[in-house]
Design a protein around this motif. Structure first.
Motif, mmCIF file in Angstrom:
data_model
loop_
_atom_site.group_PDB
_atom_site.id
_atom_site.type_symbol
_atom_site.label_atom_id
_atom_site.label_comp_id
_atom_site.label_asym_id
_atom_site.label_seq_id
_atom_site.Cartn_x
_atom_site.Cartn_y
_atom_site.Cartn_z
ATOM 1 N N ALA A 170 46.210 27.696 36.257
ATOM 2 C CA ALA A 170 45.141 27.341 37.194
ATOM 3 C C ALA A 170 45.232 28.101 38.524
ATOM 4 C CB ALA A 170 45.172 25.846 37.455
ATOM 5 N N TRP A 171 46.442 28.528 38.899
ATOM 6 C CA TRP A 171 46.562 29.277 40.169
ATOM 7 C C TRP A 171 45.765 30.582 40.127
ATOM 8 C CZ3 TRP A 171 47.967 26.622 44.107
ATOM 9 C CH2 TRP A 171 49.024 25.729 44.080
ATOM 10 N N ASP A 172 45.535 31.123 38.902
ATOM 11 C CA ASP A 172 44.739 32.354 38.798
ATOM 12 C C ASP A 172 43.341 32.159 39.404
ATOM 13 O OD1 ASP A 172 46.694 33.822 37.536
ATOM 14 O OD2 ASP A 172 45.918 33.497 35.509
ATOM 15 N N LEU A 173 42.832 30.950 39.301
ATOM 16 C CA LEU A 173 41.469 30.713 39.813
ATOM 17 C C LEU A 173 41.358 31.036 41.301
ATOM 18 C CD1 LEU A 173 40.634 27.355 38.000
ATOM 19 C CD2 LEU A 173 39.484 29.553 37.648
ATOM 20 N N VAL A 174 42.422 30.721 42.045
ATOM 21 C CA VAL A 174 42.338 30.974 43.504
ATOM 22 C C VAL A 174 43.002 32.289 43.922
ATOM 23 C CG1 VAL A 174 42.038 28.605 44.352
ATOM 24 C CG2 VAL A 174 44.343 29.427 43.863
ATOM 25 N N PHE A 175 43.911 32.816 43.082
ATOM 26 C CA PHE A 175 44.658 34.002 43.537
ATOM 27 C C PHE A 175 44.348 35.286 42.764
ATOM 28 C CE2 PHE A 175 47.834 30.720 45.158
ATOM 29 C CZ PHE A 175 47.500 30.922 46.495
ATOM 30 N N LYS A 176 43.485 35.213 41.758
ATOM 31 C CA LYS A 176 43.178 36.436 41.001
ATOM 32 C C LYS A 176 41.725 36.826 41.282
ATOM 33 C CE LYS A 176 45.143 38.105 36.830
ATOM 34 N NZ LYS A 176 45.682 37.805 35.542
ATOM 35 N N PRO A 177 41.515 38.013 41.880
ATOM 36 C CA PRO A 177 40.142 38.413 42.214
ATOM 37 C C PRO A 177 39.190 38.330 41.022
ATOM 38 C CG PRO A 177 41.719 39.902 43.228
ATOM 39 C CD PRO A 177 42.515 38.970 42.373
ATOM 40 N N GLU A 178 39.704 38.661 39.851
ATOM 41 C CA GLU A 178 38.881 38.618 38.637
ATOM 42 C C GLU A 178 38.192 37.249 38.446
ATOM 43 O OE1 GLU A 178 41.617 39.425 35.438
ATOM 44 O OE2 GLU A 178 40.379 38.295 33.996
ATOM 45 N N TYR A 179 38.886 36.156 38.815
ATOM 46 C CA TYR A 179 38.301 34.817 38.668
ATOM 47 C C TYR A 179 37.577 34.368 39.933
ATOM 48 C CZ TYR A 179 40.886 34.305 34.328
ATOM 49 O OH TYR A 179 41.361 34.469 33.055
ATOM 50 N N ILE A 180 38.279 34.446 41.048
ATOM 51 C CA ILE A 180 37.713 33.856 42.272
ATOM 52 C C ILE A 180 36.422 34.583 42.680
ATOM 53 C CG2 ILE A 180 39.205 35.176 43.872
ATOM 54 C CD1 ILE A 180 39.247 32.757 45.706
ATOM 55 N N SER A 181 36.318 35.858 42.365
ATOM 56 C CA SER A 181 35.117 36.598 42.746
ATOM 57 C C SER A 181 33.880 35.998 42.075
ATOM 58 C CB SER A 181 35.257 38.076 42.370
ATOM 59 O OG SER A 181 35.457 38.168 40.973
ATOM 60 N N LYS A 182 34.074 35.439 40.893
ATOM 61 C CA LYS A 182 32.923 34.861 40.171
ATOM 62 C C LYS A 182 32.558 33.481 40.731
ATOM 63 C CE LYS A 182 33.726 37.250 35.838
ATOM 64 N NZ LYS A 182 34.761 37.251 34.799
ATOM 65 N N LEU A 183 33.473 32.896 41.533
ATOM 66 C CA LEU A 183 33.253 31.514 41.974
ATOM 67 C C LEU A 183 32.751 31.419 43.406
ATOM 68 C CD1 LEU A 183 36.451 30.148 40.226
ATOM 69 C CD2 LEU A 183 34.074 29.846 39.503
ATOM 70 N N LYS A 184 32.738 32.556 44.088
ATOM 71 C CA LYS A 184 32.286 32.546 45.482
ATOM 72 C C LYS A 184 30.887 31.924 45.587
ATOM 73 C CE LYS A 184 31.142 35.383 49.384
ATOM 74 N NZ LYS A 184 30.966 36.690 49.977
ATOM 75 N N GLY A 185 30.056 32.232 44.622
ATOM 76 C CA GLY A 185 28.659 31.764 44.660
ATOM 77 C C GLY A 185 28.547 30.246 44.648
#
Ligand code: SPD
Length: 380
Positions: A170-185
């Motif tokens: 789950a830490w990937d969601l906040v620390f991996k650009p690949e995931y967090i970039s999709k969630l900014k919206g």
């Protein structure tokens, strides 16, 4: 014979006089002690926001006649600065145990008079042992509640935005650009506190979360810089309602807070489904503690408060309301079944084994964390 009688009489008079004087002295002493204990019927409490039940204060006031003034803070940094400045006027403060260690060493917290807290008997020895790492002999601190720092999501929004499965860790969601970039919206919040975000980032990088190695902080700075464009909010309390209402979909936050958001979404029928994720590599444990500042104006009332919180029903009512585990073994029968069985409140042994325990912090480390965090937050 006459001489012997006269002498005995004199001896008795002397004994009576001495006994009288001693009794008078003891009475005077007792009156002094009683006066010292006669405190103004006021208790000033400084605690984290969203961290108490509705009736906790009301019931204490009703029973003791002591009026409680209750203020909130949102991170350890704010509380620590006040304690260092001194004369806070507070009788009870609630620092994290690793911050309290520094405060004890600086003489900012008062030693507890355990004879005034008989309910200490209710405490779980395992939690006491954790606290003793920061407070040898458990002389200054009593655990209020404990939980962990992790990741919370709005399940449907995150699934929709990712368009694929959630990552294993789950830490990937906040620390991996690949995931967090999709969630900014759909909105991303990070805790507004250097000493929460930086240890989490260190842990994600496989470093000790309170590393003393300066080069580790260079790596944290690079990691945080890579995700900074996607963080839309810094918050240590408002994010609860933002999650509940659906205006953010991802938070690096505290376990209980994100469970509160889940419950508020249900109660407020907002239609948002919130979930606290247990990272595969573990979350960061914390133990928030009741402590009495060295210069507290009402230490007697503070002891009464601690003893009251340690009643099984009172401690259980805190957990039932804010979804943090409490250290009170005797409170378990009073914890609602749905809270007791929530694996993000009372965590399993397997999850516990993966958790990272808080570690001691000193001023140099704090400064390093603050510098790293400030450049992350300001984007400079
Ligand atoms: N809303 C109450 C949150 C309490 C969080 N305390 C966290 C301390 C973490 N080191």
């Amino acid at each position: 014979m006459l001489w012997a009688q006269k002498r005995a009489g004199r001896v008795h008079r002397v004994i009576r006089a001495v006994a009288g004087a001693t009794a008078a002295a003891l009475l005077a002493l007792g009156a002094g002690a009683a006066r010292a204990q006669e405190e103004e019927k006021v208790l000033n409490v400084y605690n984290w926001s969203d961290y108490i039940a509705e009736d906790t204060i009301r019931n204490f006031e009703k029973e003791t006649g002591i009026r409680v003034r209750y203020d909130n803070f949102d991170n350890n940094e704010i509380l620590h600065a006040k304690l260092v400045a001194g004369r806070t006027g507070y009788d009870i403060v609630v620092p994290g145990s690793h911050w309290a260690k520094m405060q004890i060493e600086a003489g900012l917290l008062r030693k507890l008079d355990k004879s005034q807290i008989p309910n200490l008997k209710n405490l779980d020895p395992a939690v006491q042992a954790q606290l003793a790492r920061m407070d040898p002999g458990n002389d200054h601190l009593v655990n209020w509640m404990w939980g962990f720092t992790a990741v919370g999501i709005n399940v449907e929004k995150v699934r929709a935005a990712l368009g694929g499965p959630l990552p294993d860790n789950a830490w990937d969601l906040v620390f991996k650009p690949e995931y967090i970039s999709k969630l900014k919206g759909c909105g991303v919040s990070f805790l507004d506190s250097a000493t929460e975000v930086v240890p989490a980032a260190l842990h994600y990088l496989g470093k000790p979360s309170f590393s003393k190695e300066p080069s580790d902080y260079t790596q944290v700075a690079a990691l945080l810089k890579s995700v900074r464009p996607y963080v839309t909010l810094f918050s240590a309390s408002g994010y609860i309602n933002d999650m509940a209402s659906g205006s953010i979909c991802l938070a690096l936050g505290w376990s209980g807070d994100m469970n509160i958001a889940r419950q508020r979404a249900i109660d407020g029928k907002t239609g948002q489904k919130i979930e606290v994720l247990m990272p595969r590599s573990g979350g960061l444990l914390f133990f928030d503690t009741m402590a009495i500042p060295a210069d507290a104006p009402h230490p007697g009332n503070a002891h009464k408060w601690i003893n009251y919180i340690l009643r099984p029903e009172v401690h259980a009512s805190l957990t039932n309301k804010v979804f943090y585990a409490n250290p009170n073994k005797a409170s378990r029968p009073f914890v609602k079944p749905e809270v007791a069985s929530n694996p993000t409140v009372f965590i399993s042994d397997a999850d516990m084994a993966r958790m990272v325990a808080p570690n001691s912090l000193n001023n140099d480390l704090r400064r390093l964390m603050t510098r790293t965090y400030t450049s992350f937050k300001t984007g400079l």
